[in-house]
Design a protein around this motif. Sequence first.
Motif, PDB file in Angstrom:
ATOM      1  N   ALA A 287       0.837  -1.190   0.000  1.00  0.00           N
ATOM      2  CA  ALA A 287       0.000   0.000   0.000  1.00  0.00           C
ATOM      3  C   ALA A 287       0.875   1.243   0.000  1.00  0.00           C
ATOM      4  O   ALA A 287       2.023   1.228   0.456  1.00  0.00           O
ATOM      5  CB  ALA A 287      -0.910  -0.005   1.221  1.00  0.00           C
ATOM      6  N   ILE A 288       0.342   2.344  -0.550  1.00  0.00           N
ATOM      7  CA  ILE A 288       1.056   3.623  -0.544  1.00  0.00           C
ATOM      8  C   ILE A 288       0.117   4.703  -0.048  1.00  0.00           C
ATOM      9  O   ILE A 288      -1.123   4.598  -0.140  1.00  0.00           O
ATOM     10  CB  ILE A 288       1.583   3.993  -1.944  1.00  0.00           C
ATOM     11  N   SER A 289       0.723   5.778   0.454  1.00  0.00           N
ATOM     12  CA  SER A 289      -0.069   6.889   0.982  1.00  0.00           C
ATOM     13  C   SER A 289      -0.517   7.803  -0.152  1.00  0.00           C
ATOM     14  O   SER A 289      -0.024   7.718  -1.287  1.00  0.00           O
ATOM     15  CB  SER A 289       0.759   7.663   1.999  1.00  0.00           C
ATOM     16  N   GLU A 290      -1.432   8.705   0.177  1.00  0.00           N
ATOM     17  CA  GLU A 290      -1.912   9.648  -0.833  1.00  0.00           C
ATOM     18  C   GLU A 290      -0.807  10.615  -1.250  1.00  0.00           C
ATOM     19  O   GLU A 290      -0.729  11.010  -2.413  1.00  0.00           O
ATOM     20  CB  GLU A 290      -3.113  10.416  -0.274  1.00  0.00           C
ATOM     21  N   ARG A 291       0.076  10.966  -0.313  1.00  0.00           N
ATOM     22  CA  ARG A 291       1.198  11.843  -0.660  1.00  0.00           C
ATOM     23  C   ARG A 291       2.134  11.161  -1.658  1.00  0.00           C
ATOM     24  O   ARG A 291       2.594  11.789  -2.613  1.00  0.00           O
ATOM     25  CB  ARG A 291       1.967  12.222   0.610  1.00  0.00           C
ATOM     26  N   GLU A 292       2.413   9.875  -1.449  1.00  0.00           N
ATOM     27  CA  GLU A 292       3.243   9.141  -2.400  1.00  0.00           C
ATOM     28  C   GLU A 292       2.551   9.030  -3.755  1.00  0.00           C
ATOM     29  O   GLU A 292       3.200   9.122  -4.817  1.00  0.00           O
ATOM     30  CB  GLU A 292       3.551   7.753  -1.859  1.00  0.00           C
TER      31      GLU A 292
END
Length: 894
Positions: A287-292
């Motif tokens: 999973a990745i963050s919205e910033r990434e």
Amino acid sequence: MQTRIDLPRPPTDPEPSPFPLLASLAPVLGAGALWLVLQTPTVLVFALLGPIIAVASMGDGRRTRRKRRKREAERWRVELAAVADRIDAALDERRAELLAAHPGPRAVAARPPHDPHRWRRAADAPVPVVLGAGPLPSGVAVEGTVPATDPAVQRLDAAAAAERLRSAAAIVDGPVVVDAREGIGIVGPPLVALALARSAVIQVVDAVPPDAAEAIVPDDPAWDWLDDLPHPLHREPGSAVRLVGDGVEVTVAVAEHASQLPRECRIVVHAALDGARVGERSCAPAAISEREALAAVETLAGAAAHAGIRREGSLPSHVDLDALPVASGGLAAVFLADEAPIELDLVRDGPHAVVGGTTGSGKSELLIAWVAAIAAGRETSDVSFLLVDFKGGASFAPLLGLAHCVGVMTDLDEAGARRAIESLRAELRRRERLLAAQGARSIEEASGISRLVIVVDEFAAMLHELPDLHRLFVDLAARGRSLGVHLVLCTQRPAEAVRDSLLANCGIRISLRVTDEHDAVAVTGGAEAASIPLAARGRCVVRVSGGATRTAQAALASPEHLAALVAATAGQSRAARPWREPLPESLPLAAIEGEGIRLGLVDRPSEQLVAPVLWRPTVDGPLLAIGGAASGRTSLADLVAGQLGTPVVDREDALWDALQQPGPLVVDDLDLQLARLTDEQQATVAQAIARRMRESAPVALTARRVSTAMGQLAPLAELRILLRIASRQEHIVAGGDGHLHDASLPPGAGWLRDERVQLALPEGVAPRREPRAVTLPRGPAAVVLGVGAQLPAALSGPAARPGQARTGPDRTGPDRTGPDRVGRDDAAGLVVGTVAEWEAAWGELDRLRADRPVVVLGVDERQLRQVLRHAPPPPPMRAAPAWVLLEGRFERLR
């Protein structure tokens, strides 16, 4: 691919040695036999050796078995450890292969905008998405059996160890990959499901180019991070992101329950905080963050701008260069545009470029705009340009005033073009020496070295005129990156002119309109440039570093913009040329420095050098200059004679006389002088000159051609200068290279050891040598041979004819005639006769010349030899009217 690893041979217990029955019975039987023979009871003592031998043999067998068992155990441990290491290495290799094939969302998002591997997916290929990391078949098979019933195996727990190796080799942690075309549905808590969905969407849009599909995004703030996606974007109600295009349809949906997923989602992922499950497989979610995700979208937008992948839209038909931004860093330049300006950098994207385009497509305007865009904002110490135009030279005229421009080479000056390009070889060597002196591997690690951009318009025409330059340009392309030399090659037919050895190093490829699809494919790999309309001047297809093609419009540099750019660089120091100025056509002697006889200057473009030509007679040997009319031959004789302090010999009689005296010898037009001599005289003169040349005396000769009479002299001339010779054949006969023949050379220009030289002008005309003249000595009367009507003033007194009778005290008869009478008659002050008269008085002349000088008047050499058979070789008699044979040699009569 299956990797097979064999288990080592399992350990085994050694077999016990058999009881040594025969060895034990042998002493007993031997002792019994001795007792029967000897009847001595003491021999029965030997029978005790049997049990002793038996006990000793059993003990030795046990010790040997223990050692063998220990060695087997150690062997098993070592070989098992080696197998374990091989299994670990195979698992690491497998893990690296999986990660390289499927790097995951964070690695995908971290790719630079100009990554050449992005958007290279084929139309019908899968769209791989990494959902996480989990156990996967390793592809490593451990072969071999270990019998669990063997005591040695049980003692070492070998069977369990082998089983553990099999288990370790069967599974590897790797990426869990699915094909997004089957639809991905993610079920779980919203925050976890959205994080995993962002990861999947980023991987999908990184695989599918913007011009191949459009994105349909839910009308939900949770997906606002996709607003800057380079793909065409549409908002619709729902919970699924869809990517739909030619040959691809991908769905990524998020729901709290599986029943809420769209029917297109055939892959269901159950996500949780502590892990995820895909079907029957468990994995750690990627999973990745919205910033990434936002950063990844910005990278994709930059990649689209860099690679030019876009949907068909409106392209500007005209772009002004002054309306585009000025780029910085490397050799970045903005001179192309589609919806946005396009930046190309020869350092980053090159190191070289190829531009194709037919006549009228806008090649010259593109090259001018490119050069102007690079020069803008850069100092001449950063970059310089060498412009090569083989279609007349007018294309780059607006750039001639640019301080960065080191010169323009054209097909109108083939010799100058060849010379300048030849100097580029020396420029590479010079840059290599500079890097070596600084201990740098490339120009990026060095200081004080500017980059050189070589722009060639009509590369094919240049190779047609100078075909041997292809090897040089291949060398420039191969070594240019590290040395800071960049090529921009422009041609109408790139498929024929730019070979693979050059094209392989051209990272920037631009194709304007071409008429043949093969030419378009040769440059950009596609045929789009062949369909550019005729009216779209400056329209081009661009491909950078093997990426996707994009269509762009080349900017146009207006005359005002170029004039302002030239004015802005006027205050900068002019960039240094990579070659020296050509040799002048008029060279004063004062401009040459050095020890020796100064002759001129030699041009060595392969060394970027113009050096003085010096003649040191004792070191360099004799000098021979050969040239036609008005080639500077006589000026060279004056130049040498003036510095040697000796007159020039330009007449055959003066040459004959000069060879009788020591000192330097400077002869002008030797071939003409030899031609006016008889065969015997030619041989005499040639031998005398050859002797001087072999003795290392200062000898300088000039000639129009190497005549037959000079056959033995030309090879002795160690320093040979070939001036202008009209005939190529004569140039070759004189010892020159036929490829270097040039009938248009100016006076004083020529070749020395196949190097171009220009001779200096003499400071004045050197004096000409006059032959010596002697006065007829007083003493015995002279003998005159000739037909001169008027005798020299030195000859006076009574004269007689050869064979004429004389009166005197010694006369023996009135009819006494003949040479004896003449020889005894002292009253005859002169004996004068023609050739015929002396021939009639046979032998009289030879007798008289023993004690009298012989004066020769108007008689040529052939006639002289008829009557003076034993005289020394006669000089050229035609050069003067009166000669005297005195003391065994001929002298001019004053």
